[in-house]
Design an enzyme around this catalytic site. Structure first.
Site, short mmCIF file in Angstrom:
data_model
loop_
_atom_site.label_atom_id
_atom_site.label_comp_id
_atom_site.label_asym_id
_atom_site.label_seq_id
_atom_site.Cartn_x
_atom_site.Cartn_y
_atom_site.Cartn_z
N PRO A 2 0.81 -1.21 0.00
CA PRO A 2 0.00 0.00 0.00
C PRO A 2 0.85 1.26 0.00
CG PRO A 2 -0.01 -1.02 2.16
CD PRO A 2 0.67 -1.98 1.24
N GLU A 3 0.49 2.19 -0.87
CA GLU A 3 1.16 3.48 -0.93
C GLU A 3 0.14 4.56 -0.57
OE1 GLU A 3 3.45 3.88 -4.54
OE2 GLU A 3 3.83 1.74 -4.63
#
Length: 277
Positions: A2-3
């Site tokens: 996840p960014e």
């Protein structure tokens, strides 16, 4: 992994569901999740009967506002939050923490890789100490622009992709979006930061905002290495220009996308469109 757009999406979903809910009970199935120097029972006793007042984000960290305290969650590689009313909907094998809420639902932290972290800190102090104190501003911060990036990065001879991934310099950009940003800015990821002009940094800044805003609009990217959780499915992966497109033609020039390693990170580029400085 996840960014920023994926974390923003998770925060948005959680805010709609758990703001105002009271934590009635907590089960910690993987104590190493908690990185604050605190006993598990003390962690639980501190949070039980606390109301979730707000949920925000700093970089890739999710901040649960619990009044005097904040719970800081980092998803790392595979962490996910689930808001459900039936525990059988989630594989028990990967559950690390269960927060029972006053409406009969559960807020579950699930992590197949067990790299995610919890920090419990006083709300008045958490921005002054680790892990938050080291986090750099994100591209949407009003203090960030091309000049800021130039002054911050141009004294180094590191690769530009390496610096973009350094969360102490600029936060929220991970591997997927670094590839997409540098393609959009027409800059090769192995360009040395001290070789780039102010104009190049302006392009990186504008591309960062453009790519991240679009990804947030589409709920982030749901790809094979990361799926955000129950009821959350990103669509930005349908707009990826280079990332994961090895041997596929560039949308601009039709040259095949190649995959290289930049400081150990898989990196996708168009060798024709992206200039090496």
């Amino acid at each position: 992994m996840p960014e920023l757009p994926e974390v923003e999406t998770v925060v948005s979903i959680l805010k709609k569901n758990v703001i105002g809910k009271i934590i009635k009970n907590i089960s910690i199935l993987y104590p190493n999740l908690i990185k604050t120097d605190i006993l598990v029972d003390e962690f639980k006793n501190t949070l039980i009967n606390k109301t979730i007042l707000d949920i925000t984000r700093i970089g890739k960290y999710i901040i649960f506002d619990l009044g005097d305290y904040v719970l800081i969650s980092h998803l790392r590689m595979e962490g996910k939050w689930f808001y459900i009313n039936d525990l059988s909907l989630v594989s028990e094998k990967h559950i690390e923490a269960i927060f029972s809420l006053d409406n009969g639902y559960y807020l579950i932290y699930d992590d197949t890789r067990k790299f995610g972290t919890f920090n419990l800190e006083l709300k008045d102090e958490y921005k002054k100490i680790n892990p938050i104190v080291k986090i750099g501003p994100e591209p949407f911060n009003e203090a960030v622009n091309g000049i800021y990036l130039f002054e911050l990065m141009s004294k180094s001879n590191k690769y530009i992709k390496t610096i973009l991934l350094d969360q102490t310099k600029i936060s929220g950009i991970g591997n997927i979006y670094a590839d997409e940003i540098l393609f959009d800015a027409k800059i090769h990821p192995e360009s040395k930061t001290n070789k780039l002009s102010l104009n190049a940094y302006n392009n990186i800044y504008e591309s960062s905002k453009k790519i991240l805003r679009r990804a947030i609009e589409l709920g982030g990217s749901t790809i094979s290495t990361y799926k955000a959780g129950h009821g959350i499915s990103g669509k930005f992966q349908n707009e990826l220009k280079v990332h994961l497109r090895k041997n596929e033609p560039c949308f601009v020039c039709k040259t095949n996308i190649i995959k290289i390693k930049v400081n150990g990170r898989g990196t996708y580029i168009c060798s024709n469109c992206q200039i090496l400085y």
